[in-house]
Scaffold this motif. Structure first.
Motif, PDB file in Angstrom:
ATOM      1  N   TRP A  47       0.836  -1.210   0.000  1.00 13.88           N
ATOM      2  CA  TRP A  47       0.000   0.000   0.000  1.00 13.88           C
ATOM      3  C   TRP A  47       0.864   1.251   0.000  1.00 13.88           C
ATOM      4  O   TRP A  47       1.526   1.556   0.982  1.00 13.88           O
ATOM      5  N   CYS A  48       0.831   1.947  -1.116  1.00 11.99           N
ATOM      6  CA  CYS A  48       1.409   3.284  -1.178  1.00 11.99           C
ATOM      7  C   CYS A  48       0.236   4.231  -1.008  1.00 11.99           C
ATOM      8  O   CYS A  48      -0.658   4.285  -1.860  1.00 11.99           O
TER       9      CYS A  48
ATOM     10  N   ILE B 229       3.235  -4.021   3.374  1.00 10.19           N
ATOM     11  CA  ILE B 229       4.179  -2.924   3.111  1.00 10.19           C
ATOM     12  C   ILE B 229       3.385  -1.624   3.055  1.00 10.19           C
ATOM     13  O   ILE B 229       2.403  -1.533   2.318  1.00 10.19           O
ATOM     14  N   LEU B 230       3.791  -0.641   3.834  1.00  9.90           N
ATOM     15  CA  LEU B 230       3.116   0.662   3.824  1.00  9.90           C
ATOM     16  C   LEU B 230       4.121   1.744   3.460  1.00  9.90           C
ATOM     17  O   LEU B 230       5.195   1.835   4.051  1.00  9.90           O
TER      18      LEU B 230
ATOM     19  N   LEU C 277       7.259  -4.067   6.430  1.00 10.68           N
ATOM     20  CA  LEU C 277       8.176  -3.033   5.921  1.00 10.68           C
ATOM     21  C   LEU C 277       7.437  -1.706   5.834  1.00 10.68           C
ATOM     22  O   LEU C 277       6.274  -1.667   5.415  1.00 10.68           O
ATOM     23  N   LEU C 278       8.117  -0.621   6.215  1.00 13.63           N
ATOM     24  CA  LEU C 278       7.514   0.710   6.149  1.00 13.63           C
ATOM     25  C   LEU C 278       8.381   1.616   5.289  1.00 13.63           C
ATOM     26  O   LEU C 278       9.603   1.483   5.303  1.00 13.63           O
TER      27      LEU C 278
ATOM     28  N   GLY D 187       5.590  -1.855  14.992  1.00 16.27           N
ATOM     29  CA  GLY D 187       5.727  -2.779  16.111  1.00 16.27           C
ATOM     30  C   GLY D 187       7.174  -3.127  16.438  1.00 16.27           C
ATOM     31  O   GLY D 187       7.450  -4.165  17.027  1.00 16.27           O
ATOM     32  N   GLY D 188       8.100  -2.252  16.015  1.00 15.13           N
ATOM     33  CA  GLY D 188       9.506  -2.479  16.311  1.00 15.13           C
ATOM     34  C   GLY D 188      10.147  -3.564  15.454  1.00 15.13           C
ATOM     35  O   GLY D 188      11.340  -3.815  15.560  1.00 15.13           O
ATOM     36  N   ARG D 189       9.346  -4.200  14.566  1.00 17.31           N
ATOM     37  CA  ARG D 189       9.939  -5.320  13.820  1.00 17.31           C
ATOM     38  C   ARG D 189      10.163  -4.992  12.339  1.00 17.31           C
ATOM     39  O   ARG D 189      10.802  -5.768  11.626  1.00 17.31           O
ATOM     40  N   CYS D 190       9.645  -3.850  11.858  1.00 18.50           N
ATOM     41  CA  CYS D 190       9.718  -3.564  10.417  1.00 18.50           C
ATOM     42  C   CYS D 190      10.857  -2.594  10.104  1.00 18.50           C
ATOM     43  O   CYS D 190      10.941  -1.526  10.710  1.00 18.50           O
TER      44      CYS D 190
END
Ligand code: WTA
Length: 653
Positions: free
Chosen positions: A305-306, A356-357, A385-386, A407-410
């Motif tokens: 998602w963009c 993905i954002l 992923l961000l 969440g600290g993971r991406c």
């Protein structure tokens, strides 16, 4: 200026680093620097290998023809963008895959597969042809975020006609000027759009524009809200009437790699908007490659998602062309992030299990202002992923995003690029590069970026100055429509032989790139050139601050003094001490020199419709001048409000 003084001071330092998480790295498309090395040794070979992933109707004879500042990529090759984005995948058996999950603002939804999209595009291409659109024509598009917008773009590409999309939030005047500059034959619009629960009168604006655009022959109107709109018989035609009975068989034209794919207008500060030209083969290779590698795209499992608007280059490259070329499944959302409530995005992520954002710092800072209760209501664990684009991201906003959304993971990829560059240029590859909050890290493979002083000499590492690009890249602009001189003058004259992006930047001790904002925004305090971005980041670093914009106000003693406009987080109120507390905070983060003389608290900042802060207007306010052009503002009323606040503020010494 003394010879030793740096072009821009290097003040703010950020020590946190975030290596790629092990499980991310283990599955990443790229987990080392091998592509960077390959491209550095053989730029043309690297890009040829990437371009081979596309379907060519005729192979190219030459990878690059570089006659500074004019580049041609994949010379002699022929292909079609719509064929590559649609038919290629359908032919390979991937027609059932979802191309777009579309979410209308009122809550209606549509799921569109690659095969359906191919058929819709082919029918609409035939429809456009029936009203006279031919290869080489320009077609204007003025729509909201509906699936028919990418359909219209791809239909143009299928015919070899260039599109010129004008963002649906622009006024009739802006649309008129862009149509006239492009001399478009057809305008595609819709009755109305939805935005924050209200209708946007697209057809009405289109009519006002077209009253003064001699080149327009037909106006195609998509029905979206169903409300009555003004109508001109003979000129206007409904989308649904036009496609009725059209065949879904429309073989894509074989176009030249260097044929115009689209124009996209970008405004300079005051002058006439520039029609940035993007062509076919190099552009598609550039956006497909960067989309795949920067977002580590696994097309079979990712939901991407963009959240930009297709009316901006981010939407062109990373909602339409890159993701479709890569056979990705994307989200397309029509409306505002706070409709019906401030958790609409998080609801969408939960519903579609978005992985993905990709969004902008302005959105992230808005979410910070609204508070963490909204994202906390939803399960965001699908995200892996961000991404960020559009402005320098303040380290604190980066960390907020990484913590509260990721969440600290991406991994977070901060991607620097421009309408003109067409594709992402400076960015981490998320499995390969350790990130630092607020840094776009390193150039993408094959991108040769440097930082120079006033005379064009590299400032070395570490050092601050002007960001330049030294080598051509496939998605680079091919010029300004109708004005090759302005192209040379704007981008290639400031530093001989280099592309000058207009941005300030620095490299830290480890060679990481930090973008410092537009050079027009740099402040000069007692001879020190200080970037607005660094002072703003120091302010946003304070726990109560959501957003800040700084400007240099003329000062007889120091040259300029720093005036900061600050928006506090949701529930926080400014007290008598807040100014002093924030001044001290800046002093601690970067030094006394950078302390704002004055701080004005404001509920919001003036932003362009693409979310960039307009510091020029804040300067007008601070220096008590007539306001410059406010027509490109998202919310013109906000400057008045800030002006009242500035006037009401007690004088400080
Ligand atoms: C700014 C948007 C810092 C920059 C794709 C550039 C950024 C202008 C970043 C282009 C980033 C974009 N960090 N600054 N990651 N991304 N910019 O044409 O000033 O709308 O020159 O293209 O945005 O804006 P444009």
């Amino acid at each position: 200026m003394a010879e030793s003084s740096p072009a821009i001071e290097n003040l703010f330092s950020e020590a946190r680093t975030f290596p790629p998480p092990d499980d991310f790295k283990a599955n990443a498309l790229v987990s080392d620097r091998s592509l960077h090395e390959q491209a550095e040794q053989d730029l043309e070979g690297f890009w040829a290998e990437q371009a081979e992933r596309l379907r060519w109707m005729k192979p190219w004879d030459q990878v690059l023809e570089w006659s500074l500042p004019f580049a041609k990529w994949f010379v002699g090759g022929q292909l079609n963008v719509s064929d590559n984005c649609l038919d290629r995948h359908v032919d390979a058996g991937g027609g059932d895959k979802v191309a777009y999950h579309w979410e209308g603002e009122p809550g209606d939804t549509r799921t569109i597969t690659y095969e359906q999209l191919r058929d819709d595009v082919a029918r609409f291409a035939n429809a456009l042809r029936s009203i006279g659109v031919q290869r080489g024509d320009r077609v204007n598009i003025y729509m909201g975020m509906v699936p028919e917008l990418p359909v219209a773009m791809l239909a143009c590409a299928r015919l070899g006609a260039a599109h010129s999309v004008v963002f649906g939030g622009f006024s009739a005047d802006a649309l008129r000027d862009r149509i006239n500059d492009a001399e478009a034959k057809v305008l595609i619009t819709q009755d109305e759009g939805w935005r924050a629960g209200k209708v946007v009168p697209l057809k009405q604006n289109a009519d006002d524009a077209v009253a003064d655009t001699p080149s327009i022959e037909k106006v195609v109107v998509l029905r979206r809200t169903g409300n009555d709109v003004p109508w001109t018989e003979g000129r206007d035609v409904w989308w649904h009437d036009l496609v009725e009975g059209q065949s879904a068989d429309c073989p894509p034209e074989a176009v030249d790699a260097e044929d115009l794919l689209y124009l996209l207008y970008t405004s300079g500060t005051t002058a006439k908007p520039k029609g940035i030209m993007h062509t076919t083969g190099g552009y598609l290779a550039g956006v497909a490659t960067t989309h795949r590698l920067v977002f580590d795209l696994h097309p079979d499992t990712d939901v991407y998602w963009c959240a930009a608007d297709i009316g901006w280059v981010t939407g062109h490259s990373y909602i339409v062309y890159g993701p479709l070329a890569n056979h990705a499944t994307s989200i397309l959302y029509e409306g505002a992030p706070n409709f019906p409530d401030k958790d609409r995005w998080w609801e969408i992520i939960e519903k579609y299990k978005v992985t993905i954002l990709y969004t902008a710092p302005t959105a992230i800072r808005t979410f910070m202002k609204w508070g963490t209760d909204w994202p906390e209501k939803h399960d965001l664990s699908s995200l892996r992923l961000l991404g960020s684009v559009g402005e320098p991201i303040n380290p604190e906003a980066w960390v907020w995003y990484q913590t509260n959304i990721g969440g600290g993971r991406c991994p977070v990829v901060d991607t620097w690029w421009q309408t003109e560059t067409g594709m992402i240029m400076i960015t981490p590859l998320p499995g390969a590069i350790d990130t630092k909050p607020g840094s776009a890290t390193f150039p993408f493979p094959g991108v040769d970026a440097d930082i120079v002083d006033n005379d064009g000499n590299s400032v070395g590492i570490p050092g601050g100055g002007y960001l330049v690009l030294r080598k051509p890249w496939p998605a680079m602009l091919r010029g300004i429509y109708g004005d090759p001189e302005r192209y040379k003058e704007t981008y290639w004259s400031r530093f001989e032989g280099n592309y000058f992006a207009g941005d300030g930047a620095k490299r830290d001790d480890d060679g990481y790139f930090w973008l410092l904002g537009r050079v027009d925004d740099v402040m000069n305090i007692s001879g020190h050139r200080i970037s607005t971005t660094e002072v703003e980041s120091a302010l946003v670093d304070h726990k109560d601050v959501a957003e800040a914009a700084c400007i240099g106000k003329v000062d007889e003693t120091t040259g300029q003094q720093i005036v900061a406009f600050v928006t506090l987080k949701g529930a926080v109120e400014a007290t008598d001490d807040t100014t002093e507390v924030l001044r001290e905070h800046v002093a601690r983060k970067i030094g006394k020199l950078a302390r704002p003389t004055t701080i004005i608290f404001t509920p919001d900042l003036p932003k362009t419709r693409s979310g960039k802060i307009m510091r020029r207007l804040l300067k007008d306010v601070a220096e008590e001048r007539e306001l410059g052009d406010v027509t490109t503002l998202a919310d013109p009323a906000i400057v008045e409000e800030i002006r009242d606040k500035a006037a009401a503020r007690p004088q400080e010494d």
